[in-house]
Design a protein around this motif. Structure first.
Motif, mmCIF file in Angstrom:
data_model
loop_
_atom_site.group_PDB
_atom_site.id
_atom_site.type_symbol
_atom_site.label_atom_id
_atom_site.label_comp_id
_atom_site.label_asym_id
_atom_site.label_seq_id
_atom_site.Cartn_x
_atom_site.Cartn_y
_atom_site.Cartn_z
ATOM 1 N N GLU A 187 57.075 53.894 46.226
ATOM 2 C CA GLU A 187 57.918 54.943 46.810
ATOM 3 C C GLU A 187 58.470 54.527 48.170
ATOM 4 O O GLU A 187 59.560 54.946 48.559
ATOM 5 N N ALA A 188 57.707 53.684 48.898
ATOM 6 C CA ALA A 188 58.155 53.216 50.212
ATOM 7 C C ALA A 188 58.941 51.920 50.117
ATOM 8 O O ALA A 188 59.330 51.363 51.151
ATOM 9 N N ASP A 189 59.163 51.416 48.888
ATOM 10 C CA ASP A 189 59.858 50.145 48.674
ATOM 11 C C ASP A 189 59.163 49.013 49.439
ATOM 12 O O ASP A 189 59.806 48.135 50.022
ATOM 13 N N ASP A 190 57.844 49.032 49.403
ATOM 14 C CA ASP A 190 57.005 48.065 50.109
ATOM 15 C C ASP A 190 56.618 46.957 49.136
ATOM 16 O O ASP A 190 55.588 47.014 48.462
ATOM 17 N N THR A 191 57.454 45.935 49.039
ATOM 18 C CA THR A 191 57.228 44.872 48.049
ATOM 19 C C THR A 191 55.995 44.042 48.367
ATOM 20 O O THR A 191 55.349 43.514 47.458
ATOM 21 N N VAL A 192 55.662 43.885 49.644
ATOM 22 C CA VAL A 192 54.491 43.090 50.012
ATOM 23 C C VAL A 192 53.225 43.719 49.445
ATOM 24 O O VAL A 192 52.398 43.040 48.809
ATOM 25 N N THR A 193 53.068 45.010 49.644
ATOM 26 C CA THR A 193 51.873 45.696 49.147
ATOM 27 C C THR A 193 51.843 45.711 47.628
ATOM 28 O O THR A 193 50.776 45.541 47.021
ATOM 29 N N VAL A 194 52.985 45.900 46.992
ATOM 30 C CA VAL A 194 53.023 45.902 45.523
ATOM 31 C C VAL A 194 52.535 44.566 44.977
ATOM 32 O O VAL A 194 51.704 44.509 44.050
ATOM 33 N N GLU A 195 53.022 43.457 45.540
ATOM 34 C CA GLU A 195 52.607 42.134 45.069
ATOM 35 C C GLU A 195 51.143 41.856 45.386
ATOM 36 O O GLU A 195 50.434 41.216 44.597
ATOM 37 N N TYR A 196 50.690 42.313 46.514
ATOM 38 C CA TYR A 196 49.283 42.137 46.911
ATOM 39 C C TYR A 196 48.364 42.873 45.942
ATOM 40 O O TYR A 196 47.355 42.324 45.461
ATOM 41 N N ILE A 197 48.703 44.107 45.617
ATOM 42 C CA ILE A 197 47.883 44.888 44.678
ATOM 43 C C ILE A 197 47.907 44.239 43.299
ATOM 44 O O ILE A 197 46.867 44.164 42.622
ATOM 45 N N LYS A 198 49.058 43.765 42.867
ATOM 46 C CA LYS A 198 49.151 43.077 41.575
ATOM 47 C C LYS A 198 48.219 41.872 41.540
ATOM 48 O O LYS A 198 47.510 41.635 40.541
ATOM 49 N N ALA A 199 48.190 41.109 42.620
ATOM 50 C CA ALA A 199 47.288 39.956 42.678
ATOM 51 C C ALA A 199 45.832 40.399 42.657
ATOM 52 O O ALA A 199 44.982 39.746 42.031
ATOM 53 N N MET A 200 45.524 41.515 43.283
ATOM 54 C CA MET A 200 44.133 41.990 43.332
ATOM 55 C C MET A 200 43.625 42.341 41.936
ATOM 56 O O MET A 200 42.561 41.873 41.512
ATOM 57 N N TYR A 201 44.380 43.161 41.193
ATOM 58 C CA TYR A 201 43.837 43.583 39.898
ATOM 59 C C TYR A 201 43.937 42.481 38.845
ATOM 60 O O TYR A 201 43.069 42.375 37.977
ATOM 61 N N SER A 202 44.966 41.647 38.919
ATOM 62 C CA SER A 202 45.088 40.575 37.923
ATOM 63 C C SER A 202 44.056 39.478 38.164
ATOM 64 O O SER A 202 43.425 38.987 37.210
ATOM 65 N N LYS A 203 43.842 39.084 39.415
ATOM 66 C CA LYS A 203 42.859 38.050 39.720
ATOM 67 C C LYS A 203 41.434 38.568 39.567
ATOM 68 O O LYS A 203 40.525 37.797 39.208
ATOM 69 N N PHE A 204 41.208 39.826 39.833
ATOM 70 C CA PHE A 204 39.886 40.408 39.560
ATOM 71 C C PHE A 204 39.548 40.235 38.082
ATOM 72 O O PHE A 204 38.453 39.793 37.722
ATOM 73 N N THR A 205 40.509 40.560 37.225
ATOM 74 C CA THR A 205 40.283 40.448 35.782
ATOM 75 C C THR A 205 40.028 39.005 35.363
ATOM 76 O O THR A 205 39.113 38.729 34.583
ATOM 77 N N SER A 206 40.813 38.083 35.880
ATOM 78 C CA SER A 206 40.736 36.698 35.411
ATOM 79 C C SER A 206 39.568 35.920 35.994
ATOM 80 O O SER A 206 39.200 34.871 35.446
ATOM 81 N N THR A 207 38.956 36.412 37.078
ATOM 82 C CA THR A 207 37.901 35.627 37.731
ATOM 83 C C THR A 207 36.504 36.202 37.580
ATOM 84 O O THR A 207 35.549 35.607 38.091
ATOM 85 N N ILE A 208 36.340 37.328 36.881
ATOM 86 C CA ILE A 208 34.986 37.886 36.751
ATOM 87 C C ILE A 208 34.218 37.249 35.610
ATOM 88 O O ILE A 208 33.055 37.574 35.385
ATOM 89 N N GLY A 209 34.869 36.336 34.869
ATOM 90 C CA GLY A 209 34.168 35.589 33.837
ATOM 91 C C GLY A 209 33.518 34.358 34.438
ATOM 92 O O GLY A 209 32.731 34.456 35.376
ATOM 93 N N GLU A 210 33.847 33.196 33.920
ATOM 94 C CA GLU A 210 33.348 31.944 34.482
ATOM 95 C C GLU A 210 34.423 31.353 35.378
ATOM 96 O O GLU A 210 35.311 30.631 34.913
ATOM 97 N N SER A 211 34.364 31.622 36.671
ATOM 98 C CA SER A 211 35.358 31.124 37.605
ATOM 99 C C SER A 211 34.676 30.735 38.909
ATOM 100 O O SER A 211 33.877 31.504 39.459
ATOM 101 N N SER A 212 35.003 29.564 39.394
ATOM 102 C CA SER A 212 34.451 29.119 40.679
ATOM 103 C C SER A 212 35.095 29.859 41.841
ATOM 104 O O SER A 212 34.600 29.815 42.966
ATOM 105 N N VAL A 213 36.194 30.553 41.583
ATOM 106 C CA VAL A 213 36.903 31.274 42.635
ATOM 107 C C VAL A 213 36.174 32.551 43.027
ATOM 108 O O VAL A 213 36.274 33.025 44.159
ATOM 109 N N ASN A 214 35.425 33.128 42.087
ATOM 110 C CA ASN A 214 34.732 34.393 42.334
ATOM 111 C C ASN A 214 33.241 34.202 42.089
ATOM 112 O O ASN A 214 32.788 34.127 40.949
#
Length: 616
Positions: free
Chosen positions: A513-540
């Motif tokens: 709603e605020a046209d805040d692209t930085v926050t939108v991309e940051y949140i996208k990275a948070m939920y997508s990387k959370f999903t991909s790294t909770i398995g077997e990942s050295s990143v998490n």
């Protein structure tokens, strides 16, 4: 016997609430039609642990919560709403709110509530057992779509159709006992109530057969309920403590226990939002003062806002560089936010259970043995017809689901380590991995196979989200129920990631709603990387749950399948389904889905003709 209403005399006369039937409870204001609806909802959701969709028109979530608490304990309704409970009653009320927060009761109290909105919610509630509409209002109110004589007639017909097509009992209250109105509606079952002091006289009428039964019930208005005449009601009693296993039922959204209402604070609602698409006027408005689902998540969304502000400050306002820096921090920051949202949660999940052999990657970059329902489907039956000229050319709309992995956080996850059961079978109170002796068959060329395109022979290992999708398809008559010969499961909760999901959803909505692209991309990275790294990942290194990773991803695939099925049942032609978020359809898709960027909406990425013209 169908679903109980909680009133034995009424259940005996009706045979319970039967799938596929529409029940209209008609009564003048104050005669108890809403209390019958509330009784049916709380009995199914709290006592029977069946998912219930409560569509509240003219009532708020707090109104419904107060009626349920007053009736269930029981406790004096007026003192409850005024915040004048005794200390013991406050403790009992807090305990019931704790259980109510976990019950599979989904409440939609939007001012734009329509029968279309109710119907749109049904596919998003797996295992839904009952729909309650409270209420249809005879006096027209421009703020309430389910009001006015003409609207009531249309709504009643639409709800009767909804009951038949989804094989669900639907109960609706109307605030009139006018015989002319009831006759015009001509519905399956009508329960007409008239009140005489503390007695309720109920007449059950069936279409084509006329009156079937006349009952006398007790109006226990002090506790906002209707009971059998012989049931005592004067002395409050503590809420029944459910068995531990009953805390993990389909549709649950466990949340932190609510505090007991203070003498100056009426009891708050403790229910889960019904997952339906909002109209444009709702989505355009800012979030309600209480935040997502009337809860204040400002502390948690503040964690996101501060990280964005710090990144922009550190990089002198350079949006590109700040976004890249935030994406690099997405995994640790997402885990910190997840852990913060789990403080005070109902369950202590296991972070590092022993990894079972079939959940281990065979090579560093390889895969384990779990079969996810990944979509890469094309309607070959349609394509053949287009190529040979037996089907006219079509225009295809390529639609995109927003934040598919974020929406998939609402799924049944195993709480503890997976325990082996060699006898197999499915228990909705548990979640994990299941072995089937062979791949289930699928014979519907116009819909994608719910478990994807893989075609290996022999046994398959499927996760919980895929199994629940197959069970749903079996209930829809699309396939046989999965035969599970072996399972590895733990007690389940649909709420382990729910607060995390709501915080990210609220922050994402505000950013859009605020046209805040930085926050939108940051949140996208948070939920997508959370999903991909909770398995077997050295990143998490904070969690190792490959079972969670599979279930979340498969829930995203399942959610897309539900959308394709909704499109198909609403007359659209499903052309292609890809991954977790890509749905190609022909037809007026905006009549089926709401357009926009919110998680409950769809956006159009492309439009193209079929068959494609060959290049010359």
């Amino acid at each position: 016997m169908g679903l109980p209403t909680g009133i034995r005399t009424l259940d005996d006369a009706l045979g319970g609430l039967q799938p596929g039937r529409f029940y209209l409870v008609a009564a003048a204001p104050g005669a108890g039609s809403s209390l019958i609806a509330t009784a049916a909802a709380r009995t199914s959701a709290l006592d029977q642990h069946h998912p219930v969709l409560y569509a509240a028109s003219g009532l708020t979530r707090a109104d419904i919560a107060a009626r349920i608490v007053a009736a269930h304990l029981p406790v004096d309704y007026r003192r409850l709403r005024a915040g004048r409970l005794t200390p013991t009653e406050q403790d009992d009320t807090a305990a019931l709110h704790h259980h109510l927060a976990q019950a599979p009761l989904y409440i939609d109290d939007g001012t734009d509530l329509t029968t279309d909105a109710i119907a749109e919610s049904v596919p998003d509630l797996p295992g839904l057992a009952l729909i309650v509409v409270d209420r249809l209002q005879t006096t027209e109110d421009p703020r309430l779509p389910l009001s006015g004589p003409a609207q009531i007639t249309d709504a009643a017909q639409a709800l009767a159709h909804l009951a038949r097509t989804h094989e669900l009992p639907v109960v609706a209250a109307v605030d009139s006992d006018d015989p002319r109105l009831i006759a015009e509606l001509s519905l399956d079952i009508t329960i007409t109530l008239t009140r005489d002091a503390d007695q309720i006289h109920a007449t059950i009428t069936e279409r084509d057969l006329g009156p079937q039964a006349a009952l006398t019930l007790h109006a226990d208005l002090a506790h906002a309920r209707i009971t059998d005449p012989a049931i005592p009601y004067a002395s409050p009693t503590p809420p029944a403590q459910p068995q531990a296993a009953n805390l993990h039922t389909p549709g649950h959204t466990p949340q932190a226990p609510l505090q007991a209402p203070t003498p100056t604070e009426p009891a708050q609602a403790a229910h889960t939002d019904a997952p339906r698409r909002s109209s444009h006027r709702r989505t355009a408005a800012p979030p309600p003062p209480g935040g997502y689902a009337n809860r204040d998540y400002s502390y948690f969304t503040g964690m996101i806002t501060r990280a964005v502000d710090e990144a922009l400050h550190e990089h002198d306002g350079d949006i590109t560089v700040a976004t890249e820096a935030l994406v690099k921090k997405a995994v640790p920051n997402a885990m910190a936010l997840f852990e913060a949202t789990r403080v005070g949660g109902n369950y202590e999940h296991t972070v590092y259970p022993e990894t079972l052999e079939f959940l281990r990657k065979k090579t560093k970059d390889g895969a384990d043995e779990i079969w996810e329902g990944r979509h890469n489907w094309t309607n070959t039956h349609l394509m053949d017809a287009l190529q040979n000229g037996t089907h006219p050319p079509i225009t295809v709309n390529a639609l995109d689901t927003n934040a598919s992995f974020l929406s998939a956080f609402k799924t049944h996850l195993p709480i503890g380590a997976l325990i082996h059961d060699p006898n197999g079978g499915f228990d909705p109170k548990r979640s994990g991995i299941y072995r089937l002796p062979t791949r289930p068959t699928w014979h519907h060329p116009d819909l994608p196979d719910p478990i994807g395109n893989r075609r290996e022979d022999g046994p398959v290992l499927l996760d919980d989200a895929t199994i629940r999708l197959l069970i749903r398809c079996a209930r829809l008559g699309l396939c046989e129920a999965p035969r599970i010969t072996e399972r590895w499961t733990s007690g389940t909760s649909e709420g382990l990631l729910e607060k995390f999901r709501r915080v990210l959803t609220e922050a994402r909505t505000n950013a859009i709603e605020a046209d805040d692209t930085v926050t939108v991309e940051y949140i996208k990275a948070m939920y997508s990387k959370f999903t991909s790294t909770i398995g077997e990942s050295s990143v998490n290194r904070d969690i190792r749950r490959p079972d969670w990773m599979h279930i979340i991803r498969s829930q995203a695939f399942a959610n897309l399948w539900y959308k394709s099925h909704r499109a198909h049942t609403n007359g659209l032609t499903v052309v292609r389904v890809r991954g977790t978020d890509e749905l190609h359809v022909a037809g007026d898709w905006r009549k089926v889905f709401t357009e926009g960027r919110l998680t409950t909406q769809m956006k159009q990425k492309d439009q193209y003709p079929l068959p494609r013209k060959s290049a010359r």
